[in-house]
Structures are given as C-alpha cells and as structure tokens.
Design a protein around this motif. Structure first.
Motif, PDB file in Angstrom:
ATOM      1  N   ALA A  52       0.823  -1.217   0.000  1.00 46.57           N
ATOM      2  CA  ALA A  52       0.000   0.000   0.000  1.00 46.57           C
ATOM      3  C   ALA A  52       0.852   1.261   0.000  1.00 46.57           C
ATOM      4  O   ALA A  52       0.394   2.334   0.394  1.00 46.57           O
ATOM      5  CB  ALA A  52      -0.934  -0.001   1.205  1.00 46.57           C
ATOM      6  N   ARG A  75      -7.031   0.921  -5.154  1.00 50.02           N
ATOM      7  CA  ARG A  75      -8.260   0.183  -4.839  1.00 50.02           C
ATOM      8  C   ARG A  75      -8.040  -0.915  -3.806  1.00 50.02           C
ATOM      9  O   ARG A  75      -8.909  -1.187  -2.995  1.00 50.02           O
ATOM     10  CB  ARG A  75      -8.848  -0.428  -6.100  1.00 50.02           C
ATOM     11  CG  ARG A  75      -9.503   0.587  -6.985  1.00 50.02           C
ATOM     12  CD  ARG A  75     -10.131  -0.066  -8.181  1.00 50.02           C
ATOM     13  NE  ARG A  75     -10.695   0.957  -9.052  1.00 50.02           N
ATOM     14  CZ  ARG A  75     -10.872   0.812 -10.340  1.00 50.02           C
ATOM     15  NH1 ARG A  75     -10.529  -0.329 -10.919  1.00 50.02           N
ATOM     16  NH2 ARG A  75     -11.389   1.783 -11.050  1.00 50.02           N
ATOM     17  N   LYS A  76      -6.889  -1.570  -3.840  1.00 54.30           N
ATOM     18  CA  LYS A  76      -6.641  -2.687  -2.929  1.00 54.30           C
ATOM     19  C   LYS A  76      -6.699  -2.256  -1.462  1.00 54.30           C
ATOM     20  O   LYS A  76      -7.479  -2.809  -0.690  1.00 54.30           O
ATOM     21  CB  LYS A  76      -5.309  -3.361  -3.260  1.00 54.30           C
ATOM     22  CG  LYS A  76      -5.057  -4.573  -2.394  1.00 54.30           C
ATOM     23  CD  LYS A  76      -3.729  -5.221  -2.692  1.00 54.30           C
ATOM     24  CE  LYS A  76      -3.489  -6.336  -1.724  1.00 54.30           C
ATOM     25  NZ  LYS A  76      -2.122  -6.491  -1.359  1.00 54.30           N
ATOM     26  N   PRO A  77      -5.934  -1.260  -1.022  1.00 56.50           N
ATOM     27  CA  PRO A  77      -6.037  -0.870   0.391  1.00 56.50           C
ATOM     28  C   PRO A  77      -7.379  -0.210   0.732  1.00 56.50           C
ATOM     29  O   PRO A  77      -7.840  -0.294   1.870  1.00 56.50           O
ATOM     30  CB  PRO A  77      -4.875   0.097   0.603  1.00 56.50           C
ATOM     31  CG  PRO A  77      -4.441   0.517  -0.745  1.00 56.50           C
ATOM     32  CD  PRO A  77      -4.870  -0.553  -1.699  1.00 56.50           C
ATOM     33  N   ARG A  79     -10.236  -1.222  -0.035  1.00 59.97           N
ATOM     34  CA  ARG A  79     -11.192  -2.268   0.355  1.00 59.97           C
ATOM     35  C   ARG A  79     -11.158  -2.555   1.849  1.00 59.97           C
ATOM     36  O   ARG A  79     -12.127  -3.055   2.403  1.00 59.97           O
ATOM     37  CB  ARG A  79     -10.899  -3.558  -0.410  1.00 59.97           C
ATOM     38  CG  ARG A  79     -11.215  -3.475  -1.869  1.00 59.97           C
ATOM     39  CD  ARG A  79     -10.989  -4.817  -2.564  1.00 59.97           C
ATOM     40  NE  ARG A  79     -10.791  -4.586  -3.963  1.00 59.97           N
ATOM     41  CZ  ARG A  79      -9.738  -4.968  -4.664  1.00 59.97           C
ATOM     42  NH1 ARG A  79      -8.778  -5.658  -4.100  1.00 59.97           N
ATOM     43  NH2 ARG A  79      -9.639  -4.688  -5.937  1.00 59.97           N
ATOM     44  N   THR A  80     -10.033  -2.256   2.493  1.00 59.13           N
ATOM     45  CA  THR A  80      -9.909  -2.510   3.932  1.00 59.13           C
ATOM     46  C   THR A  80      -9.944  -1.216   4.740  1.00 59.13           C
ATOM     47  O   THR A  80      -9.583  -1.207   5.910  1.00 59.13           O
ATOM     48  CB  THR A  80      -8.599  -3.269   4.236  1.00 59.13           C
ATOM     49  OG1 THR A  80      -7.492  -2.450   3.835  1.00 59.13           O
ATOM     50  CG2 THR A  80      -8.562  -4.606   3.525  1.00 59.13           C
ATOM     51  N   GLY A  81     -10.354  -0.127   4.092  1.00 62.50           N
ATOM     52  CA  GLY A  81     -10.457   1.146   4.790  1.00 62.50           C
ATOM     53  C   GLY A  81      -9.139   1.882   4.916  1.00 62.50           C
ATOM     54  O   GLY A  81      -9.031   2.856   5.645  1.00 62.50           O
ATOM     55  N   SER A  82      -8.135   1.440   4.187  1.00 57.62           N
ATOM     56  CA  SER A  82      -6.820   2.073   4.225  1.00 57.62           C
ATOM     57  C   SER A  82      -6.643   2.922   2.975  1.00 57.62           C
ATOM     58  O   SER A  82      -7.578   3.110   2.213  1.00 57.62           O
ATOM     59  CB  SER A  82      -5.745   0.992   4.320  1.00 57.62           C
ATOM     60  OG  SER A  82      -4.489   1.570   4.554  1.00 57.62           O
ATOM     61  N   ARG A  83      -5.446   3.412   2.757  1.00 60.60           N
ATOM     62  CA  ARG A  83      -5.180   4.278   1.612  1.00 60.60           C
ATOM     63  C   ARG A  83      -3.779   4.019   1.078  1.00 60.60           C
ATOM     64  O   ARG A  83      -2.848   3.812   1.838  1.00 60.60           O
ATOM     65  CB  ARG A  83      -5.297   5.721   2.072  1.00 60.60           C
ATOM     66  CG  ARG A  83      -4.973   6.736   1.031  1.00 60.60           C
ATOM     67  CD  ARG A  83      -5.157   8.101   1.558  1.00 60.60           C
ATOM     68  NE  ARG A  83      -6.582   8.290   1.776  1.00 60.60           N
ATOM     69  CZ  ARG A  83      -7.166   9.454   1.834  1.00 60.60           C
ATOM     70  NH1 ARG A  83      -6.461  10.551   1.734  1.00 60.60           N
ATOM     71  NH2 ARG A  83      -8.456   9.544   2.009  1.00 60.60           N
TER      72      ARG A  83
END
Length: 114
Positions: A52, A75-77, A79-83
């Motif tokens: 990320a 988009r990947k992070p 999905r888990t509420g990260s950036r």
C-alpha cells in the motif's frame, strides 16, 4: 521482483520493483512508466502482494497505463479502509495525478495526505 521496459524512443526505461524499507514493503517506480512497464509488472508481481505504498521519486514520465496502475494500486487498500501512500511524488507528475482523480493520494505541503 522487477518489471522493466526498453522503450524505442530513447526515454529512460521504466521499472516497477517490489522492495522494502524500514517501514515495510513498497513499490519503487523509476523511469518512464508506460504500457510495457505496467504489463511486465503485472506479469511478475501478483495483486495479492501489492503493498500500500509507492515511491515515485525517480519517475520521469507516467502515461495513461501508469495512471491506471496507480488507480488499481489504490483500490486494494481502499477495500480494507486504508489508503495507498504515494511517496516522494515529483512536482511534474502532480498535475496528471490530479487530472486522473488521484489528488487524494498526494501529500499536502505539511506532508499529510488529502
């Protein structure tokens, strides 16, 4: 893991490498990030291992394929509420990132993300 390209126009070859620093894994982008560079990266580095964080300090040019890769990386992070953290973004890339809707990934002058 490395993904490199050898452009015919003489521009610096692009490369995206999975690396680590004291904070953890990150992708290091160098040279011209174009369609061929992105294609090679996607073949060598599976999405499940995409970190990320991405260091863009050595990027000389970023075409549409490079921008699209950053969108996918973001988009990947998300999905888990990260950036996704973009590190060391050169000033010449900022307008393209803003036009692509990625301004939320750019650090503010006080070094905090938008």
């Amino acid at each position: 893991m490395t993904a490199g390209a050898h452009p015919a126009d003489g521009a610096a070859a692009g490369e995206v490498r999975w690396t680590e620093d004291a904070t953890g894994p990150l992708l290091t982008f160098t040279g011209r990030i174009d369609r061929e560079t992105v294609r090679r990266f996607r073949l060598l580095v599976p999405p499940a291992s995409w970190p990320a964080r991405a260091d863009l300090s050595a990027v000389t040019a970023l075409d549409v394929a490079g921008l699209e890769l950053l969108v996918h990386l973001a988009r990947k992070p998300a999905r888990t509420g990260s950036r996704l953290q973009l590190l060391h973004v050169p000033e010449h890339l900022r307008p393209a990132l803003q036009r692509a809707g990625l301004s939320q990934l750019l650090a503010r002058p006080d070094a905090t993300p938008h």
